[in-house]
Each structure stands twice: as C-alpha cells, then as structure tokens.
Write an enzyme that holds these catalytic residues in place. Structure first.
Site, PDB file in Angstrom:
ATOM      1  N   GLN A  39       9.779  35.871 -12.604  1.00 35.44           N
ATOM      2  CA  GLN A  39      10.500  34.481 -11.770  1.00 35.44           C
ATOM      3  C   GLN A  39      10.123  34.488 -10.474  1.00 35.44           C
ATOM      4  O   GLN A  39      10.050  32.465 -10.715  1.00 35.44           O
ATOM      5  CB  GLN A  39      12.137  34.918 -11.692  1.00 35.44           C
TER       6      GLN A  39
ATOM      7  N   ARG B 159      -3.199  33.816 -17.958  1.00 31.91           N
ATOM      8  CA  ARG B 159      -2.985  34.966 -16.899  1.00 31.91           C
ATOM      9  C   ARG B 159      -2.166  35.770 -17.206  1.00 31.91           C
ATOM     10  O   ARG B 159      -0.750  35.926 -17.544  1.00 31.91           O
ATOM     11  CB  ARG B 159      -3.387  34.444 -15.517  1.00 31.91           C
TER      12      ARG B 159
ATOM     13  N   GLU C 176       0.583  -1.606   0.104  1.00 31.76           N
ATOM     14  CA  GLU C 176      -0.328   0.337  -0.201  1.00 31.76           C
ATOM     15  C   GLU C 176       0.718   1.349  -0.650  1.00 31.76           C
ATOM     16  O   GLU C 176       0.579   2.358  -1.217  1.00 31.76           O
ATOM     17  CB  GLU C 176      -0.727   0.434   1.542  1.00 31.76           C
TER      18      GLU C 176
END
Length: 377
Positions: free
Chosen positions: A276, A265, A239
């Site tokens: 940056q 955007r 798991e």
C-alpha cells in the site's frame, strides 16, 4: 461541457508524439542544437501558435498546449521543449500582436520554420519579479533607440537570432515606463555570454546578454513606447497557461514508468506495487497529474474564449502543475529507490528539470499573489 479531444486534435497529438521519439540527440554538453530545432520544426513545433500567413500553425492556446504535452510524452528532451515554448509564447505571440507588418514579415517566417530562434530578455540580476527595477535603458535618438544594460538567465540566448528585450524608456515611471524591442543578434553592441551552467533543463541553453550602445531601429519597437508592461503581462498569460503542458507529458511517461517498475520490482516475495505504501503513492501521482491537467486545459480554454479570468486561470494552472511536477518527480525517485538516484536512468533528471517550474514565468509565490488578488484580498 465536452472533455473529449476532437479527431483532428488526436491526429495532431499522435503525429507529434511519434515524431518526438525520432529527434536527433542533444550534444555532448546536453544542449539541443539547431539540428534538434529544425527536426522539431518539421513536426510544426516552432510555429504552433504563429499566424498561418507566416508559415505558422495558427493554433489557439489549448491546441498549442496539447502539442507541447504530446511532444514531451513522445520523448522529446524537456529542455528543448522548454526552449521552443519560450520561443513561441514569450516571443512569437508578442511579435504577432505588436510588431508592424514589415517586422512580422521579416521575423515570423523564420520563427515558424525554425530557421530563426527567439529569446526573451527580461530578467536582470536585480529585476526578476519586480519589473519596476529594470536597469537596461533605451534612449530615443532620431530613427533608432540606444540600448544599454545587461540581461540575465536568457533562455535560448546562445542560439538565438532575435532577442525580445524589455528596457526602461522612461526610468522614472518604473514599470509604467518600460518598452519592448525585437533586437536582431547581428546589431553592433549586442554581446551574448557563455552558456550558463544549470542543474536542469540542459537542452535549453541560457546566457547573459549585454547591450552597449546598441542602436536599434525604431521599427523594432513592439507596441507603443512605455507600454511594455502590458505587452509582457499578456505574453505571460500565454506562457503560464501553455508552457507547463510540457510537464504534463513528462509526468505521464514518468507515471507509466513507475507503474511498470512497481509491477516488475519484487521485494519480500512479491511485487512492490502490492504494498500500500507504493500503490497509494502511485495513486497520488495520478491524482496530481489529472487535476493539474484539467486546470491547465481550463486556463487555455479561457484564453481562447477571451475571458477576463484568463490571468487567474493561468496562475492556478501554473501553480498546480509546478506543485505536481516537483512532487511527482520526488515520488518517482522514491519508487525507484537507489536506481532513481542514478544519472543514467533519467528519473533524478526529471526532478532537476521540474524544479525551475516554480521560478520561471513568474514564481509560484507571484502566482499565489495573483490568485489572492482575484479573491479580493
């Protein structure tokens, strides 16, 4: 050392990725119902690592992880993917390795086909990481065991048909006196509580499970009596190595969305990706994704090769993916700004879904202890 996927692995992943985008929607409460499970079963998801003779895919750890990753990269609900992973890794592997032939035949066909859902009932209110504190007991009585106790946070419980239940058969021995049973939901004395309200992974319903004088036939004992701790630890290696792969798929889609948003955007007359502060954040997200992916693939490869270091590798992988998934989800919210905090856009939901990765299948603190012990500390 070959880092490329085989043509067969690519075809399988592409098939799952495509199919994951066509699954039925979750219910009004966000829970993935049986229709979602059966649709996932059509893709082979509910039987990935189960034996082929019982309808499973017969896949190893790495191929299982690749499928879980593709499932979420294709758009499957993260909670549904988590529930399927728990069904397979904490339950299916245990039944495969430790059930007698009649019980395998009774249960594994249903698990593989998705017509039966399995739940792992280990955690209790006072027994999470400390397995020696189990209050649920199993007392031998002729040809059956009588179970009494309550389990908490049982993933898949509201839908489950069988519960892999850990109980103290020799309470004075602590974790050395624990056994594991496959408990069908239909047995008298088993009661499943109402779904728990959670802050994430809504697609996987969870609930308390209570046993009151529940008589479990002895054939449902998985492995020798008092050997449940070893059974549990082995299932947790699977798991911890494979389940976090679903978050790799989530992070892949998440990063793609962030990059597209940063290109589109515009602020101060240019796209925000040219700043940056944003571009380096995205570069760091990519670094976290790829480095944690390599650790997870290595852990799964160790399992498939039968290496003794698999437990350490799984701890490294789970820790790395948990750190990356939460950090990347938080960064995604910041890249999207106010929009990232809106419920309808799904970015904030990714943060809520990632947070429990630090808790389930052994907390991140427990994983760091495993890593420290491997260093001889």
């Amino acid at each position: 050392m070959d880092f490329d996927l085989s043509p067969q692995q690519r075809r399988r992943a592409d098939h799952i990725r495509t199919g994951a985008g066509k699954l039925p929607p979750t219910g009004p409460d966000g829970i993935a119902g049986r229709d979602c499970w059966l649709a996932a079963a059509e893709l082979g998801m509910t039987g990935l690592c189960l034996p082929t003779e019982y309808g499973g895919g017969g896949l190893g750890a790495l191929d299982t992880a690749l499928c879980l990753e593709a499932f979420c990269a294709g758009g499957a609900d993260t909670g549904l993917a988590f529930g399927i992973a728990a069904h397979l890794l904490a339950c299916g592997t245990v039944l495969t390795d430790h059930a007698g032939d009649p019980v395998r035949a009774e249960l594994l066909h249903g698990l593989s086909s998705g017509t039966m859902i399995a739940a792992n009932a280990m955690t209790e209110e006072d027994a999470g990481s400390d397995l020696s504190r189990l209050a649920t007991t199993a007392v031998a009585d002729g040809d059956h065991y009588v179970l009494n106790g309550r389990k908490s946070f049982v993933s898949n419980a509201p839908l489950a048909d069988v519960f892999l239940t850990y109980a103290a058969t020799t309470p004075s021995a602590g974790y050395l006196g624990m056994s594991v049973f496959a408990v069908p939901r239909t047995l008298p004395g088993l009661r499943v509580g109402a779904p728990l309200a959670k802050t994430g992974l809504d697609g996987c319903a969870a609930a308390q499970v209570e046993f009151t004088g529940c008589e479990v036939p002895a054939r449902y004992l998985l492995g020798p009596e008092n050997q449940g701790s070893g059974v549990f630890q082995r299932s947790m290696i699977w798991e911890r190595a494979c389940l976090p792969a679903l978050y790799l798929g989530v992070m892949e889609v998440q990063l793609d969305r962030c990059v597209a948003h940063a290109k589109h955007r515009r602020q101060f007359g240019r796209s925000i990706g040219t700043f940056q502060a944003v571009s380096h954040r995205l570069a760091t997200m990519k670094l976290r994704l790829e480095s944690s992916r390599l650790l997870l693939y290595r852990a799964c490869w160790d399992i498939d090769q039968g290496h003794a270091a698999a437990a350490e590798s799984a701890a490294l992988a789970k820790t790395a993916v948990a750190d990356a998934a939460v950090a990347n989800a938080l960064d995604a919210v910041r890249v999207f700004g106010a929009r990232g905090y809106l419920a309808d856009d799904g970015i904030g939901r990714q943060l809520q879904d990632a947070t429990p990765l630090h808790i389930f299948s052994g907390t991140t603190e427990i994983q760091r202890e495993v890593i420290a012990r491997s260093l001889g500390l």
